[in-house]
Write a protein that holds these residues in place. Structure first.
Motif, short mmCIF file in Angstrom:
data_model
loop_
_atom_site.label_atom_id
_atom_site.label_comp_id
_atom_site.label_asym_id
_atom_site.label_seq_id
_atom_site.Cartn_x
_atom_site.Cartn_y
_atom_site.Cartn_z
N THR A 272 -13.82 -3.32 -28.85
CA THR A 272 -12.72 -4.27 -28.82
C THR A 272 -12.17 -4.48 -30.23
O THR A 272 -12.80 -4.10 -31.23
CB THR A 272 -13.15 -5.64 -28.24
OG1 THR A 272 -14.27 -6.13 -28.98
CG2 THR A 272 -13.53 -5.52 -26.78
N ILE A 273 -10.99 -5.12 -30.29
CA ILE A 273 -10.31 -5.39 -31.55
C ILE A 273 -9.94 -6.88 -31.58
O ILE A 273 -9.45 -7.42 -30.59
CB ILE A 273 -9.01 -4.57 -31.67
CG1 ILE A 273 -9.25 -3.10 -31.34
CG2 ILE A 273 -8.41 -4.70 -33.07
CD1 ILE A 273 -7.97 -2.32 -31.12
N ALA A 274 -10.18 -7.52 -32.72
CA ALA A 274 -9.74 -8.90 -32.92
C ALA A 274 -8.46 -8.87 -33.75
O ALA A 274 -8.41 -8.23 -34.81
CB ALA A 274 -10.81 -9.70 -33.64
N VAL A 275 -7.43 -9.55 -33.25
CA VAL A 275 -6.11 -9.54 -33.90
C VAL A 275 -5.66 -10.98 -34.16
O VAL A 275 -5.66 -11.81 -33.24
CB VAL A 275 -5.06 -8.82 -33.02
CG1 VAL A 275 -3.71 -8.78 -33.73
CG2 VAL A 275 -5.53 -7.42 -32.66
N ALA A 276 -5.29 -11.28 -35.39
CA ALA A 276 -4.72 -12.59 -35.71
C ALA A 276 -3.26 -12.61 -35.29
O ALA A 276 -2.49 -11.71 -35.64
CB ALA A 276 -4.86 -12.87 -37.20
N GLU A 277 -2.90 -13.65 -34.53
CA GLU A 277 -1.51 -13.84 -34.10
C GLU A 277 -1.14 -15.29 -34.39
O GLU A 277 -1.41 -16.17 -33.57
CB GLU A 277 -1.34 -13.56 -32.61
CG GLU A 277 -1.70 -12.16 -32.18
CD GLU A 277 -1.31 -11.89 -30.73
OE1 GLU A 277 -0.19 -12.30 -30.35
OE2 GLU A 277 -2.11 -11.31 -30.00
N GLY A 278 -0.54 -15.55 -35.53
CA GLY A 278 -0.24 -16.93 -35.89
C GLY A 278 -1.52 -17.72 -36.04
O GLY A 278 -2.39 -17.37 -36.83
N ASP A 279 -1.67 -18.78 -35.23
CA ASP A 279 -2.85 -19.64 -35.34
C ASP A 279 -3.90 -19.35 -34.27
O ASP A 279 -4.80 -20.15 -34.04
CB ASP A 279 -2.44 -21.11 -35.29
CG ASP A 279 -1.71 -21.49 -34.01
OD1 ASP A 279 -1.51 -20.60 -33.15
OD2 ASP A 279 -1.33 -22.67 -33.86
N VAL A 280 -3.81 -18.19 -33.60
CA VAL A 280 -4.81 -17.82 -32.61
C VAL A 280 -5.36 -16.43 -32.92
O VAL A 280 -4.75 -15.65 -33.65
CB VAL A 280 -4.25 -17.85 -31.16
CG1 VAL A 280 -3.60 -19.19 -30.86
CG2 VAL A 280 -3.27 -16.70 -30.93
N ILE A 281 -6.53 -16.14 -32.33
CA ILE A 281 -7.12 -14.81 -32.37
C ILE A 281 -7.13 -14.25 -30.95
O ILE A 281 -7.60 -14.91 -30.02
CB ILE A 281 -8.56 -14.85 -32.91
CG1 ILE A 281 -8.58 -15.25 -34.38
CG2 ILE A 281 -9.24 -13.49 -32.73
CD1 ILE A 281 -8.07 -14.20 -35.33
N SER A 282 -6.61 -13.05 -30.78
CA SER A 282 -6.67 -12.40 -29.48
C SER A 282 -7.66 -11.24 -29.55
O SER A 282 -7.71 -10.52 -30.55
CB SER A 282 -5.29 -11.90 -29.03
OG SER A 282 -4.72 -11.03 -29.98
N ILE A 283 -8.45 -11.08 -28.49
CA ILE A 283 -9.45 -10.03 -28.40
C ILE A 283 -8.97 -9.00 -27.38
O ILE A 283 -8.72 -9.35 -26.23
CB ILE A 283 -10.82 -10.58 -27.98
CG1 ILE A 283 -11.21 -11.80 -28.84
CG2 ILE A 283 -11.88 -9.49 -28.07
CD1 ILE A 283 -11.42 -11.51 -30.29
N TRP A 284 -8.86 -7.74 -27.81
CA TRP A 284 -8.28 -6.69 -26.97
C TRP A 284 -9.25 -5.53 -26.77
O TRP A 284 -9.99 -5.18 -27.68
CB TRP A 284 -7.03 -6.11 -27.62
CG TRP A 284 -5.88 -7.04 -27.75
CD1 TRP A 284 -5.69 -8.01 -28.69
CD2 TRP A 284 -4.72 -7.08 -26.92
NE1 TRP A 284 -4.51 -8.66 -28.50
CE2 TRP A 284 -3.88 -8.11 -27.41
CE3 TRP A 284 -4.30 -6.35 -25.80
CZ2 TRP A 284 -2.65 -8.42 -26.83
CZ3 TRP A 284 -3.08 -6.67 -25.22
CH2 TRP A 284 -2.28 -7.69 -25.74
N GLU A 285 -9.21 -4.93 -25.59
CA GLU A 285 -9.73 -3.58 -25.41
C GLU A 285 -8.65 -2.61 -25.91
O GLU A 285 -7.45 -2.90 -25.78
CB GLU A 285 -10.05 -3.30 -23.95
CG GLU A 285 -11.25 -4.07 -23.42
CD GLU A 285 -11.58 -3.70 -21.99
OE1 GLU A 285 -10.68 -3.15 -21.32
OE2 GLU A 285 -12.71 -3.96 -21.56
N PRO A 286 -9.02 -1.47 -26.46
CA PRO A 286 -8.01 -0.56 -27.03
C PRO A 286 -6.93 -0.14 -26.05
O PRO A 286 -5.79 0.09 -26.46
CB PRO A 286 -8.86 0.64 -27.48
CG PRO A 286 -10.22 0.10 -27.70
CD PRO A 286 -10.39 -0.99 -26.69
N SER A 287 -7.25 -0.07 -24.75
CA SER A 287 -6.25 0.35 -23.76
C SER A 287 -5.83 -0.79 -22.84
O SER A 287 -5.10 -0.56 -21.87
CB SER A 287 -6.81 1.50 -22.92
OG SER A 287 -8.01 1.10 -22.26
#
Length: 337
Positions: A272-287
């Motif tokens: 998975t990847i953790a991505v900062a988006e403004g004031d939140v963190i989103s956790i994604w699977e690559p696909s």
């Protein structure tokens, strides 16, 4: 109405409402499970660290968190060392691969890289940048350090000799540097939405990717290699990308939906990847088409994100230098009644 505040991300208002419902003096405590559930949503992080800093990162053994010259115990949040060789603004820090040294850069008027030895408690300096040092990264063997910043150069340092062994021209402010896991490539992101890839041993520029974002947009470009070294994750102000190492084509592009992006990090297992988006963190699977999870709790733009070595926790920091630790095994749920 508290649930509505949460859904619309009005965290400050939700927190005030929760405080207003605290019992005072001899008043009866009328809080039910809903109050405690909303409290867990308003404060989902495991803990916040006192006297915060920018760009926190976990030591490889998982015992410590370092940021801007400050060191905390990861389990208790106790500050165990505060290194202040200068009061100039301190920038991104990083642990050496063996966890014995912690390095960070400073802003203009000092423009120095400091390296603290955890075992000897000795503090060393690397000087050569003419302006603010914004980003640094250790080579996988721990012998070299790459750095970049406002002087538009990427410097490669021999740490033992405390000297620059290569200066690479980036052409723009350098906001992120990252070595491939095998040490054969060095990537640098610049404020002009560009990505440059060098062979660090030869000092040879092997690839350039331009326009990794909105045209004319000045971004803080952050980088993170997949553990197997075959993909590079890149975050810009308005989107994030996965690039294939084989030909530097875009494998995936994802627009940011919440706010500006300034940090990205692969989980140590590469799942998975953790991505900062403004004031939140989103956790994604690559696909994945949607994030697996969204972490809310910061009140201003998130500047840094780092995984614990076991991939079970995250540490983040924002523009107000507030640091939060998140336990991803903890999912707030209302009790069953």
């Amino acid at each position: 109405s508290g649930q509505t505040d949460w859904q619309h991300r009005y965290l400050s208002r939700l927190q005030r409402k929760l405080i207003d419902h605290l019992p005072v003096a001899d008043e009866p405590d009328r809080r039910g499970w809903e109050w405690y559930y909303l409290l867990s949503l308003a404060h989902p992080e495991r803990q916040s660290l006192p006297s915060g800093g920018e760009f926190p990162t976990w030591s490889p053994d998982g015992q410590f968190i370092g940021a801007s010259g400050s060191i905390w115990r990861a389990d208790s949040g106790e500050m165990v060392r505060r290194l202040v060789p200068t009061w100039n603004l301190r920038k991104r820090g990083v642990w050496s691969p063996d966890g014995r040294r912690f390095a960070w850069g400073t802003s203009s008027d000092d423009s120095c890289i400091y390296i603290w030895n955890r075992e000897s408690d000795v503090l060393r300096e690397l000087r050569g940048h003419e302006l603010s040092v914004w980003c640094i990264a250790w080579s996988p063997d721990g012998k070299r350090l790459a750095s970049g910043g406002m002087d538009k150069n990427v410097r490669i340092w021999d740490v033992a000799q405390q000297e620059t062994i290569e200066t690479l021209q980036a052409g723009q402010y350098v906001t992120g540097v990252s070595w491939s896991p095998d040490g054969e490539l060095l990537a640098a992101g610049t404020a002009g939405n560009e990505l440059r890839i060098w062979n660090p041993l030869a000092g040879e520029l092997v690839a350039v990717r331009k326009n990794l974002g909105a045209k004319g947009d000045t971004s803080w470009v952050s980088l993170s290699w997949h553990p197997d070294g075959e993909q590079l994750a890149v975050s810009t102000t308005k989107c994030w990308f996965l690039l294939n190492r084989s030909d530097w084509t875009v494998h995936r592009q994802q627009d940011l939906k919440v706010g500006h992006g300034e940090a990205i990090a692969w989980r140590p297992d590469g799942q998975t990847i953790a991505v900062a988006e403004g004031d939140v963190i989103s956790i994604w699977e690559p696909s994945g088409n949607e994030p697996q999870r969204i972490l809310r709790g910061h009140k201003i733009t998130i500047k840094g994100v780092s995984w614990s070595p076991d991939g079970q926790q995250l540490v983040t920091s924002d523009a107000d230098r507030e640091i939060k630790i998140w336990d991803l095994n903890s999912t707030p749920q209302p009790p069953i009644i």
